[in-house]
Design an enzyme around this catalytic site. Structure first.
Site, PDB file in Angstrom:
ATOM      1  N   GLU A   1       2.038  -2.240  -0.961  1.00  8.93           N
ATOM      2  CA  GLU A   1       1.379  -3.791  -1.634  1.00  8.93           C
ATOM      3  C   GLU A   1       2.584  -3.649  -2.625  1.00  8.93           C
ATOM      4  OE1 GLU A   1      -2.453  -4.668  -2.687  1.00  8.93           O
ATOM      5  OE2 GLU A   1      -3.197  -4.286  -0.590  1.00  8.93           O
TER       6      GLU A   1
ATOM      7  N   GLU B   1      -7.619   1.639  -0.280  1.00  5.28           N
ATOM      8  CA  GLU B   1      -7.814   1.801  -1.501  1.00  5.28           C
ATOM      9  C   GLU B   1      -9.194   2.196  -1.533  1.00  5.28           C
ATOM     10  OE1 GLU B   1      -4.932  -1.404  -4.021  1.00  5.28           O
ATOM     11  OE2 GLU B   1      -7.592  -2.315  -3.203  1.00  5.28           O
TER      12      GLU B   1
END
Length: 630
Positions: A240, A166
């Site tokens: 995710e 991320e």
């Protein structure tokens, strides 16, 4: 899955609308489980349950701060035997997607980065700052060679490796992702590389040569279009898909409707995408390893990482599990049936443990080496552990004062301090309370501040500012206090073991706080899982046979601590509780977890996530209003 060592032509490939593996089409049906959050004895149990749900892939992060707890000291044994975890996945029939960081987020202390990095006052984490890249290179020199032999191309189960994590939501250095990618490839990683970002960081989080994947809980047509625009004609993976959410102390337990969750998963699969459920099995933040959030207000996360996942914290089946199993059964390879669901691990309600021994914290200081300094020193910069400082637990700061008055922390307490004049408790200093009145004594007094690291922030721009303890001056009547003695109370297993060398008081009717309380748990026959309850206690930490189960705190939401059966033994088991302010007479056990009251509106995107999104990208606020229901 093919047997290890069989000839393989090519690995996971994303250069068409569908993934191929060894030239054959594959849809990744993955689930996240972190080996460091699950007792090693249960790795196989959880993997078999994942396989029985229809998964073909397991994903895990790799926590740098556990594998290199002190600079240059590495640990890949026991609970941290990553290679055994990977090989067990292969034996069960699961491919592996590895997410080695070095930053992992994961609601884990400092996002998995070791705290000793912060000894460098100029440190800028997750950048190409020389102090950081040198540390990463040293760590990868130890980690990556262990992974190379278990890649798909070598006959192992690793089919993909993630580059950092991320980074688009952080994005401080446009050279950083290339550095991490090269650090992996130059050491022998040759499988498909991935990056992983939420919607707000997707544009800036990628790196050339790595497939971009996306993270979310609610699917929108705009996300799919954005993926197609950035990566036309490439396979799509939701790295995710958030099956639930994490909890913080003092708020409600987050849940996410099973029906709503499966509805989105079904739509993702209908769109031809692959998916990884985060978390499929959350596990536990044993010890002091929980992270924290700070979007204007610091909030430490709880011990449990149940996450409202398909497999509960103790590996039990939930409604989400059964709905996913039904859905995934229709996505198996032709002619394949799902394995039978494994039996659950037994649970027991043990007899309550009577507390029959007590030891004041002040009497344990003999087991620590005191350090003097003119001004207070933050936890990470204490001269211990061969220059690595203290990472977790408590630190006691002592100085002598000649008078009472107004004590002002100037917001230099990280994160919570119990304050004593000699042994008299006078209050708590934290982010909200920064002033206390110190009573006058008869002559000089010993001012004591017991500082607790409640968990370092694991996500966002505050990473570089996670030094703990006293991070600056504390003043009495506007005069900075000087001449401090520091005591490290990290409460590692060796420290808990040394407590056996002292005489414990047998009279617990008038205990001194803070202190340690001891009792014995008798286990008849084969040990089983259980949950610890401390209804009459205030706040502290539980140790069973030297294992740190984590923190308890009546502010909730969590009301029980998970105690795995493999950590018990038949016969007598030692239970020690470190209690800060108020002890009960007994420690209770139950066969049912209590993670607290559910959020008032459980099917909404958690408020903390909305805050995160707004902080990261104000331009996306209209999109949030349109698609979020909170």
């Amino acid at each position: 899955m093919e047997k290890s060592g069989m000839s393989r032509r090519c690995g996971l490939n994303a250069d068409s609308s569908q993934f191929t593996l060894d030239g054959k089409p594959i849809r990744i049906l993955g689930g996240s489980m972190h080996y460091f959050r699950v007792p090693r004895a249960y790795w196989n149990d959880r993997m078999l349950k994942m396989k029985a749900c229809g998964l073909n892939t397991i994903t895990t992060y790799v926590p740098w701060n556990l594998h290199e707890p002190e600079r240059g000291v590495f640990n890949f044994r026991g609970q941290l035997d990553l290679l055994t975890f990977i090989n067990e996945a292969a034996q069960v029939g699961l491919w592996v997607i590895l997410r080695p960081g070095p930053y992992i987020c994961a609601e884990w202390d400092l996002g998995g980065l070791p705290s000793w990095l912060l000894r460098d006052r100029n440190m800028t984490l997750r950048t190409t700052y020389a102090g950081f890249t040198e540390a990463v290179n040293s760590y990868f020199d130890e980690l990556v060679p262990r992974l190379v032999p278990v890649q798909f191309s070598r006959g192992g189960p690793i089919i993909a490796v993630q580059v950092e994590n991320e980074y688009g939501s952080y994005a401080k250095d446009d050279q950083y992702m290339s550095f991490i990618k090269n650090a992996l490839e130059s050491r022998g990683i040759c499988e498909l590389l991935l990056t992983s970002d939420n919607r707000e960081g997707f544009q800036s989080g990628g790196v050339n040569g790595a497939l971009r994947t996306i993270n979310f809980q609610k699917l929108t047509s705009g996300m799919i279009k954005h993926l197609d625009h950035l990566q036309p004609q490439r396979a799509k993976l939701v790295m995710e898909y958030w099956s639930g959410w994490f909890d913080v102390w003092g708020e409600d337990h987050h849940t996410f409707s099973a029906e709503d969750m499966v509805s989105v998963v079904r739509e993702v699969l209908k769109q031809g995408m692959s998916i990884n459920i985060y978390m499929f099995h959350g596990g536990t933040n044993f010890g002091f390893m929980n992270g924290a959030v700070d979007y204007g207000t610091y909030k430490p996360q709880i011990t449990s990482y149940d996450y409202d996942a398909p497999l509960s914290e103790a590996g039990d089946y939930t409604k989400k599990y059964h709905l996913l199993r039904s859905l995934f059964s229709s996505y198996q390879m032709s002619g394949e049936n799902l394995p039978e669901i494994p039996a659950l691990q037994p649970k027991k309600v043990y007899e309550a443990v009577a507390i029959n021994q007590h030891l004041p914290l002040w009497e344990t200081l003999q087991f620590t080496e005191p350090h003097q300094s003119e001004s207070p020193v933050n936890m990470e910069n204490l001269p211990i552990n061969d220059g690595s400082g203290q990472s977790y637990g408590y630190t006691l700061y002592e100085t002598t004062i000649a008078t009472g008055g107004t004590l002002n922390s100037r917001n230099n307490v990280r994160d919570r301090a119990l304050v004593y004049a000699d042994s008299l408790f006078i209050g708590v200093l934290d982010y909200k309370t920064q002033k206390l009145t110190v009573p006058n004594g008869k002559g000089d007094q010993k001012l004591r501040l017991l500082l607790e690291n409640c968990g370092r922030v694991n996500y966002g721009k505050a990473l570089n500012y996670q030094r703990k303890g006293l991070i600056g001056d504390i003043v009495l009547n506007n005069v900075p206090l000087k001449d401090f003695t520091h005591y490290t109370l990290d409460m590692k297993p060796a420290f808990i073991d040394r407590l056996g060398a002292v005489s414990w008081a047998l009279d617990t009717s008038k205990p001194t706080f803070p202190g340690f309380f001891r009792g014995s748990l008798w286990v008849e026959g084969c040990p089983a899982d259980t949950f610890v309850k401390l209804p009459d206690w205030s706040k502290g930490v539980v140790f069973v046979n030297g294992q740190n189960l984590g923190r308890y705190w009546p502010i909730g939401p969590q009301k029980t601590l998970y105690l795995p059966g493999p950590w018990l033994k038949s016969g007598t088991n030692q239970v020690i509780v470190f209690e800060e302010q108020k002890a009960g007479d007994e420690i209770h056990f139950t066969d049912l977890p209590n993670l607290g009251k559910n959020a008032d509106v459980p099917n909404k995107v958690p408020s903390v996530f909305l805050q995160q999104c707004v902080k990261l990208c104000t331009d996306c606020f209209k999109m949030l209003e349109q698609y979020c229901t909170c």
